[in-house]
Design a protein around this motif. Structure first.
Motif, PDB file in Angstrom:
ATOM      1  N   ARG A  90       0.822  -1.215   0.000  1.00  0.00           N
ATOM      2  CA  ARG A  90       0.000   0.000   0.000  1.00  0.00           C
ATOM      3  C   ARG A  90       0.853   1.261   0.000  1.00  0.00           C
ATOM      4  N   PHE A  91       2.094   1.173   0.463  1.00  0.00           N
ATOM      5  CA  PHE A  91       2.967   2.340   0.439  1.00  0.00           C
ATOM      6  C   PHE A  91       3.458   2.651  -0.973  1.00  0.00           C
ATOM      7  N   GLY A  92       3.397   1.673  -1.871  1.00  0.00           N
ATOM      8  CA  GLY A  92       3.985   1.841  -3.180  1.00  0.00           C
ATOM      9  C   GLY A  92       5.414   1.319  -3.182  1.00  0.00           C
ATOM     10  N   THR A  93       6.081   1.448  -4.319  1.00  0.00           N
ATOM     11  CA  THR A  93       7.458   0.990  -4.413  1.00  0.00           C
ATOM     12  C   THR A  93       8.385   1.988  -3.714  1.00  0.00           C
ATOM     13  N   PRO A  94       9.581   1.546  -3.316  1.00  0.00           N
ATOM     14  CA  PRO A  94      10.534   2.489  -2.721  1.00  0.00           C
ATOM     15  C   PRO A  94      10.823   3.678  -3.624  1.00  0.00           C
ATOM     16  N   GLU A  95      10.896   3.433  -4.938  1.00  0.00           N
ATOM     17  CA  GLU A  95      11.167   4.534  -5.862  1.00  0.00           C
ATOM     18  C   GLU A  95      10.037   5.557  -5.850  1.00  0.00           C
TER      19      GLU A  95
END
Length: 281
Positions: free
Chosen positions: A59-64
């Motif tokens: 849910r946070f998305g990718t690190p990038e």
């Protein structure tokens, strides 16, 4: 289970730190990584379930994507363009391995992976290894915790039992087994498998519903549809035709439902966010 959940968090935070290297000043990067870890711990709320933690991280998305959002926020504060806000590596900044020591758990798994790759380097891959690699080719590493198909099935025993009962029920359809009261044996086995699948936590409810409804829909609608093609206005003839093709349609529907459940076991959908996830100061 606790170690795998912690490992997912450590790997995610480590990837965030790597993505932020060169995009932010050293003090900004350290502060951002700290806030990401605090936000993850807050959303995790002490959960040690690796699947739940993986869905939270998704849910946070990718690190990038996280780093891009933070870079745009920092650029907006300073009035710079986020596309050009790439900082040179500070020679005075200590190496990342020195400033952020690798956790013992991460080092252990890295060493195990190196030994595994070294062992495979001199051997021709077995047929099982090729099948396993093909099965995991489309899997989500974050959702599956980087495990192969065997590990996923071993760690989800209830789900595996339910799938096995479905397969067994389909395999017994061609055999003329005696009924139990008025219920056919394959139907009873499928019903037990349905209860096990409904009680499993490896799938969301919609996926369980699809897996259960596929053989039922194929049996009723598929069997009735094929029987109607040969229907000649005679109801007994229709029932005979339905009985002849419904078993085959049940097998096909079971295969489709089991395939869907296995796919979702390898790559579960991310849980919808209950609120906007943002890393704030």
């Amino acid at each position: 289970m606790i170690e795998r959940a912690d490992q997912l968090v450590l790997e995610f935070v480590s990837k965030v730190a790597d993505a932020a290297h060169g995009r932010m000043r050293p003090e900004q990067r350290l502060d951002f990584v700290r806030r990401v870890r605090e936000r993850v711990d807050e959303e995790r709320a002490g959960s040690e379930d690796a699947k739940a933690v993986a869905r939270i991280l998704a849910r946070f998305g990718t690190p990038e994507q996280l780093v891009d959002r933070e870079a745009r926020r920092l650029a907006g504060q300073s009035g710079e363009s986020p596309q050009t806000r790439v900082f040179p590596v500070d020679d005075a900044e200590p190496p990342r391995r020195r400033s952020t020591p690798t956790p013992p758990g991460v080092m252990h798994y890295r060493q195990e992976a190196r030994r595994h790759l070294a062992d495979r380097g001199g051997r021709k891959p077995s047929a099982f290894s090729r099948i396993r690699d093909a099965a995991m080719a489309g899997g989500n590493p974050m959702a599956t915790d980087g495990k192969d198909a065997w590990s996923i099935f071993a760690n989800n025993r209830r789900e595996t039992i339910g799938l096995g009962l479905f397969v067994l029920a389909a395999l017994l359809v061609p055999f003329r087994l005696p009924t139990v009261a008025i219920f056919p044996v394959p139907g009873l086995i499928w019903a037990v498998g349905a209860v096990v699948v409904l009680a499993s936590e490896g799938w969301v409810f919609n996926d369980r519903l699809i897996g259960l409804s596929a053989p039922v829909a194929a049996y009723l609608f598929g069997g009735a549809g094929l029987a109607l093609l040969r229907f000649q206005g005679d109801l007994p003839r229709f029932l005979i035709e339905f009985h002849g093709v419904s078993g085959v349609m049940f097998i096909i529907g079971t295969a489709a439902g089991v395939t869907w459940l296995i796919y979702r076991l390898f790559d579960p959908p991310p849980a919808p966010p209950s609120r906007t996830l943002r890393v704030t100061r």
